[in-house]
Scaffold this active site. Sequence first.
Site, PDB file in Angstrom:
ATOM      1  N   VAL A  58       0.838  -1.202   0.000  1.00 57.95           N
ATOM      2  CA  VAL A  58       0.000   0.000   0.000  1.00 57.95           C
ATOM      3  C   VAL A  58       0.878   1.260   0.000  1.00 57.95           C
ATOM      4  O   VAL A  58       0.547   2.250  -0.665  1.00 57.95           O
ATOM      5  CB  VAL A  58      -0.991  -0.025   1.173  1.00 57.95           C
ATOM      6  CG1 VAL A  58      -1.720   1.300   1.322  1.00 57.95           C
ATOM      7  CG2 VAL A  58      -1.993  -1.157   0.988  1.00 57.95           C
ATOM      8  N   ALA A  61       1.857   1.763  -3.516  1.00 60.79           N
ATOM      9  CA  ALA A  61       0.725   2.256  -4.300  1.00 60.79           C
ATOM     10  C   ALA A  61       0.464   3.737  -4.028  1.00 60.79           C
ATOM     11  O   ALA A  61       0.277   4.529  -4.966  1.00 60.79           O
ATOM     12  CB  ALA A  61      -0.532   1.435  -3.991  1.00 60.79           C
ATOM     13  N   GLU A  62       0.465   4.140  -2.760  1.00 60.02           N
ATOM     14  CA  GLU A  62       0.198   5.543  -2.446  1.00 60.02           C
ATOM     15  C   GLU A  62       1.331   6.442  -2.936  1.00 60.02           C
ATOM     16  O   GLU A  62       1.086   7.564  -3.397  1.00 60.02           O
ATOM     17  CB  GLU A  62      -0.031   5.763  -0.954  1.00 60.02           C
ATOM     18  CG  GLU A  62      -0.423   7.194  -0.670  1.00 60.02           C
ATOM     19  CD  GLU A  62      -1.182   7.403   0.620  1.00 60.02           C
ATOM     20  OE1 GLU A  62      -1.372   8.577   0.972  1.00 60.02           O
ATOM     21  OE2 GLU A  62      -1.591   6.421   1.255  1.00 60.02           O
ATOM     22  N   SER A  63       2.542   5.953  -2.899  1.00 60.59           N
ATOM     23  CA  SER A  63       3.676   6.747  -3.384  1.00 60.59           C
ATOM     24  C   SER A  63       3.550   7.035  -4.878  1.00 60.59           C
ATOM     25  O   SER A  63       3.713   8.178  -5.311  1.00 60.59           O
ATOM     26  CB  SER A  63       4.992   6.019  -3.107  1.00 60.59           C
ATOM     27  OG  SER A  63       5.206   5.878  -1.722  1.00 60.59           O
ATOM     28  N   SER A  66       0.321   9.281  -5.574  1.00 61.42           N
ATOM     29  CA  SER A  66       0.529  10.679  -5.179  1.00 61.42           C
ATOM     30  C   SER A  66       1.463  11.392  -6.154  1.00 61.42           C
ATOM     31  O   SER A  66       1.215  12.532  -6.561  1.00 61.42           O
ATOM     32  CB  SER A  66       1.102  10.759  -3.765  1.00 61.42           C
ATOM     33  OG  SER A  66       0.158  10.306  -2.829  1.00 61.42           O
TER      34      SER A  66
END
Length: 140
Positions: A58, A61-63, A66
Amino acid sequence: MDKQATLDYVNNTVVKNTLMETLSIKMIEIGDDYVVAEMPVNSAVHQPDGILHGGATVALAESVGSFASILFVDTDKFIVRGLEISANHLKSIGSGMVTATARPIHRGRTTHLWEIKIEDEARNLISICKMIAILLPKTT
């Protein structure tokens, strides 16, 4: 935008002393409507039984989600923050490299919705994530 210069700047400067550096996440490709990052799968990102930790997945994925949003906004006027993320983990992996590809589902004026597919080196789908980023106006 010079895509290679942007990748070099992010990977060599922006990620210093961050979770991305800790997890060895690197941005490796910028397309017209996608961004790709990679992360090695080793003991640093394992859960106790030796497979890739969902939390590390996760974080990857968020990196990448964003970063993708940042590329598509005027950063002089807006900051990007993750608002929500969901993940479905479909397959486990104990070693090698995973690649995350973020593609837009929606790019609005105040929110972006990204689909992020995480695959192993054989292109097997490991996880699929959806991330919503909010675009907040910068205050002076």
